[in-house]
Design a protein around this motif. Structure first.
Motif, PDB file in Angstrom:
ATOM      1  N   VAL A 181       0.870  -1.168   0.000  1.00  9.33           N
ATOM      2  CA  VAL A 181       0.000   0.000   0.000  1.00  9.33           C
ATOM      3  C   VAL A 181       0.910   1.222   0.000  1.00  9.33           C
ATOM      4  CG1 VAL A 181      -1.712   1.308   1.302  1.00  9.33           C
ATOM      5  CG2 VAL A 181      -1.809  -1.187   1.273  1.00  9.33           C
ATOM      6  N   MET A 188       1.288   5.088   0.771  1.00 14.84           N
ATOM      7  CA  MET A 188       0.604   6.102   1.576  1.00 14.84           C
ATOM      8  C   MET A 188       1.561   7.242   1.879  1.00 14.84           C
ATOM      9  SD  MET A 188       0.344   3.668   4.909  1.00 14.84           S
ATOM     10  CE  MET A 188       0.780   4.599   6.341  1.00 14.84           C
ATOM     11  N   GLN A 231     -11.686  -8.041   8.098  1.00  7.57           N
ATOM     12  CA  GLN A 231     -12.664  -7.553   7.128  1.00  7.57           C
ATOM     13  C   GLN A 231     -13.739  -8.614   6.869  1.00  7.57           C
ATOM     14  OE1 GLN A 231     -11.163  -6.503   3.263  1.00  7.57           O
ATOM     15  NE2 GLN A 231     -12.932  -5.240   2.796  1.00  7.57           N
ATOM     16  N   ALA A 274     -15.044   1.229   4.586  1.00  5.34           N
ATOM     17  CA  ALA A 274     -13.835   2.008   4.271  1.00  5.34           C
ATOM     18  C   ALA A 274     -12.998   2.236   5.529  1.00  5.34           C
ATOM     19  CB  ALA A 274     -14.226   3.342   3.635  1.00  5.34           C
ATOM     20  N   ARG A 275     -13.640   2.559   6.661  1.00  3.78           N
ATOM     21  CA  ARG A 275     -12.903   2.767   7.914  1.00  3.78           C
ATOM     22  C   ARG A 275     -12.217   1.472   8.356  1.00  3.78           C
ATOM     23  NH1 ARG A 275     -17.485   5.747   9.385  1.00  3.78           N
ATOM     24  NH2 ARG A 275     -18.209   4.082  10.760  1.00  3.78           N
ATOM     25  N   ILE A 294     -11.178  -0.997   6.416  1.00  7.59           N
ATOM     26  CA  ILE A 294     -10.033  -1.217   5.533  1.00  7.59           C
ATOM     27  C   ILE A 294      -8.862  -0.333   5.960  1.00  7.59           C
ATOM     28  CG2 ILE A 294      -9.184  -0.860   3.167  1.00  7.59           C
ATOM     29  CD1 ILE A 294     -12.038  -1.790   2.256  1.00  7.59           C
ATOM     30  N   LEU A 295      -9.129   0.943   6.249  1.00  8.99           N
ATOM     31  CA  LEU A 295      -8.062   1.850   6.678  1.00  8.99           C
ATOM     32  C   LEU A 295      -7.442   1.405   7.997  1.00  8.99           C
ATOM     33  CD1 LEU A 295      -9.570   5.318   5.687  1.00  8.99           C
ATOM     34  CD2 LEU A 295      -7.683   4.070   4.574  1.00  8.99           C
ATOM     35  N   GLN A 296      -8.257   0.894   8.914  1.00 11.77           N
ATOM     36  CA  GLN A 296      -7.736   0.412  10.196  1.00 11.77           C
ATOM     37  C   GLN A 296      -6.872  -0.832  10.010  1.00 11.77           C
ATOM     38  OE1 GLN A 296     -11.325   0.085  12.528  1.00 11.77           O
ATOM     39  NE2 GLN A 296     -11.054   2.118  13.398  1.00 11.77           N
ATOM     40  N   ILE A 352      -5.191  -1.607   7.278  1.00  8.49           N
ATOM     41  CA  ILE A 352      -3.946  -1.141   6.664  1.00  8.49           C
ATOM     42  C   ILE A 352      -3.052  -0.483   7.711  1.00  8.49           C
ATOM     43  CG2 ILE A 352      -2.977   0.544   5.040  1.00  8.49           C
ATOM     44  CD1 ILE A 352      -5.452  -0.100   3.238  1.00  8.49           C
ATOM     45  N   ALA A 353      -3.628   0.356   8.562  1.00  9.46           N
ATOM     46  CA  ALA A 353      -2.845   1.041   9.598  1.00  9.46           C
ATOM     47  C   ALA A 353      -2.216   0.041  10.560  1.00  9.46           C
ATOM     48  CB  ALA A 353      -3.728   2.026  10.355  1.00  9.46           C
TER      49      ALA A 353
END
Length: 126
Positions: free
Chosen positions: A26, A28, A70, A87-88, A90-92, A94-95
């Motif tokens: 990813v 970023m 997920q 979406a949140r 997925i972002l969590q 990834i983080a």
């Protein structure tokens, strides 16, 4: 696709699903937004129909309690997840791959991926 945290993916490796993994990256922005950073991840393989572990409307990991983050959200909502919540999530996920407290699990996953690749390459050349 069914994204997992480093701990989700480490559990899959520990239960023998290493051959179902693929590398991911990813791109970023770092915290000061001055440069881009490539974040390495390991995730389940995907087919044109979605996650490789999803067959005939069922997650093959469900009974073993190994469904990645997920996928658990998908199962809990019956696939009717609010797009913003999705979406949140997925972002969590990834983080979680860049969180310092997960560094050991990330290293384990990246090492296991490399080991599986080397083993696969060796098997194809033997």
């Amino acid at each position: 696709m069914c994204l997992g945290t480093p701990h989700d993916i480490a559990r899959l490796y520990q239960h023998g699903y290493g051959n179902m993994m693929r590398p991911g990256v990813v791109v970023m922005r770092d915290e000061d937004k001055k440069r881009t950073v490539k974040l390495q991840m390991v995730q389940l393989l995907a087919t044109k129909d979605g996650c490789v572990m999803y067959k005939d409307g069922q997650c093959l990991l469900r009974d073993a309690g190994l469904v990645p983050t997920q996928g658990r959200l998908h199962l809990l909502t019956g696939g009717r997840t609010d797009p913003q919540l999705q979406a949140r999530t997925i972002l969590q996920v990834i983080a979680s791959w860049s969180a310092p407290e997960n560094r050991e699990a990330v290293e384990y996953c990246l090492h296991a991926l490399e080991s599986n690749r080397n083993e696969s390459d060796h098997n194809h050349t033997s």
